[in-house]
Enzyme design. Structure first.
Site, PDB file in Angstrom:
ATOM      1  N   ASN A   9       0.928  -1.183  -0.154  1.00  0.00           N
ATOM      2  CA  ASN A   9       0.010  -0.103  -0.048  1.00  0.00           C
ATOM      3  C   ASN A   9       0.842   1.069   0.042  1.00  0.00           C
ATOM      4  O   ASN A   9       1.349   1.653   1.057  1.00  0.00           O
ATOM      5  CB  ASN A   9      -0.878   0.024   1.251  1.00  0.00           C
ATOM      6  CG  ASN A   9      -1.933   1.252   1.397  1.00  0.00           C
ATOM      7  OD1 ASN A   9      -1.745   2.161   0.621  1.00  0.00           O
ATOM      8  ND2 ASN A   9      -2.514   1.259   2.560  1.00  0.00           N
ATOM      9  N   HIS A  93      -9.458   1.319   4.731  1.00  0.00           N
ATOM     10  CA  HIS A  93      -8.163   1.260   5.370  1.00  0.00           C
ATOM     11  C   HIS A  93      -8.562   2.379   6.753  1.00  0.00           C
ATOM     12  O   HIS A  93      -9.283   3.307   6.490  1.00  0.00           O
ATOM     13  CB  HIS A  93      -7.058   1.996   4.475  1.00  0.00           C
ATOM     14  CG  HIS A  93      -5.987   1.964   5.187  1.00  0.00           C
ATOM     15  ND1 HIS A  93      -5.398   2.899   6.041  1.00  0.00           N
ATOM     16  CD2 HIS A  93      -4.830   0.810   5.114  1.00  0.00           C
ATOM     17  CE1 HIS A  93      -4.108   2.573   6.410  1.00  0.00           C
ATOM     18  NE2 HIS A  93      -3.758   1.547   5.894  1.00  0.00           N
ATOM     19  N   GLY A 171       2.654   2.328  10.628  1.00  0.00           N
ATOM     20  CA  GLY A 171       3.568   3.409  10.820  1.00  0.00           C
ATOM     21  C   GLY A 171       4.170   3.882  12.006  1.00  0.00           C
ATOM     22  O   GLY A 171       4.786   5.063  11.915  1.00  0.00           O
TER      23      GLY A 171
END
Ligand code: 13P
Length: 248
Positions: A9, A93, A171
């Site tokens: 992604n 998402h 992240g």
């Protein structure tokens, strides 16, 4: 044996020049593997089609409109993604849910729009840190899943992929432990099995959230983890290919 999938992604990253180099390296570095997917921003889908057509690497988008066509300024339809050769599309998402206000119902409508056009949805589910700490992880991912199964039907998951992505691991460099991820994957598969044992046995459930070459193999070794949805590491060809090999 369920098929393994590793999907990149790219999020809102890349440029014509950067993507060109990345795609060439991904094709070369993952040769002989199956289940490799790259999901780029919309404007670059033509480039993925040009560079990946005829290779073993599939491609897709990161979102789509729930509507078919018409007065929806700024939106992109499922048919448009098909025009650019997409096989996959990421749906729901956590960044779309949290930043762009997508509800479980919108996510379900997008999932259905994707499938009605022959795209394979990669449905993202996951809890926040506060939800995990409150002990409601299974209830949260269960509600997210049920909204889609309720609209599209359980058999729709014969042609779909699920990605469990704990929001607190995205992240952040903080990965779920293989056992933490396995527990949620197992819960989801058991939940699906109540509706259809056949679908439960077949649907690939990917893990996403700070997957790196250093932790991919131990995550993918868990019995209910069928590959990964990769953010940051999918922008570095060598890392992405190493993660793809860990799933093979
Ligand atoms: P990172 O791999 O950068 O944590 O992102 C995960 C993700 O959100 C993939 O969809």
């Amino acid at each position: 044996m369920r098929r393994k999938i590793v999907a990149g992604n790219w999020k809102m990253n890349g440029s014509l020049a950067e993507n060109g180099a990345l795609l060439k390296e991904v094709v070369a570095g993952s040769s002989g593997l199956s289940g490799v997917v790259c999901c780029s921003p919309y404007p670059y889908l033509f480039q993925l089609q040009r560079e990946l057509q005829g290779t073993h690497v599939a491609w897709g988008a990161q979102n789509l409109s729930q509507f078919e066509r018409g007065a929806y300024t700024g939106e992109v339809s499922a048919a448009m993604l098909v025009d650019f050769g997409c096989s996959y599309v990421i749906i729901g998402h956590s960044e779309r849910r949290a930043i762009f206000g997508e509800t479980s119902m919108t996510v379900a409508e997008k999932f259905k729009a994707a499938q009605d056009s022959g795209l394979i949805p990669i449905l993202c589910l996951g809890e926040t840190l506060a939800e995990r700490e409150a002990g409601i992880t299974e209830a949260v991912v269960g509600e997210q899943f049920d909204a889609v199964a309720g609209l599209a039907g359980i058999d729709a998951f014969e042609q779909a992929v699920i990605a469990y992505e704990p929001v607190w691991a995205i992240g952040t460099g903080r990965t779920a432990t293989p056992q933490q991820a396995q527990d949620v994957h197992r819960h989801l598969r058991d939940r699906i099995a109540l509706m259809s044992p056949d679908v439960a046995g077949k649907v690939p459930i990917l893990y996403g959230g700070s997957v790196k070459p250093a932790n991919a193999a131990e995550l993918f070794a868990m019995p209910d983890i069928d590959g990964g949805l990769i953010g940051g590491a999918s922008l570095v060809a060598r890392d992405f290919c190493e993660i793809c090999r860990a799933a093979a």
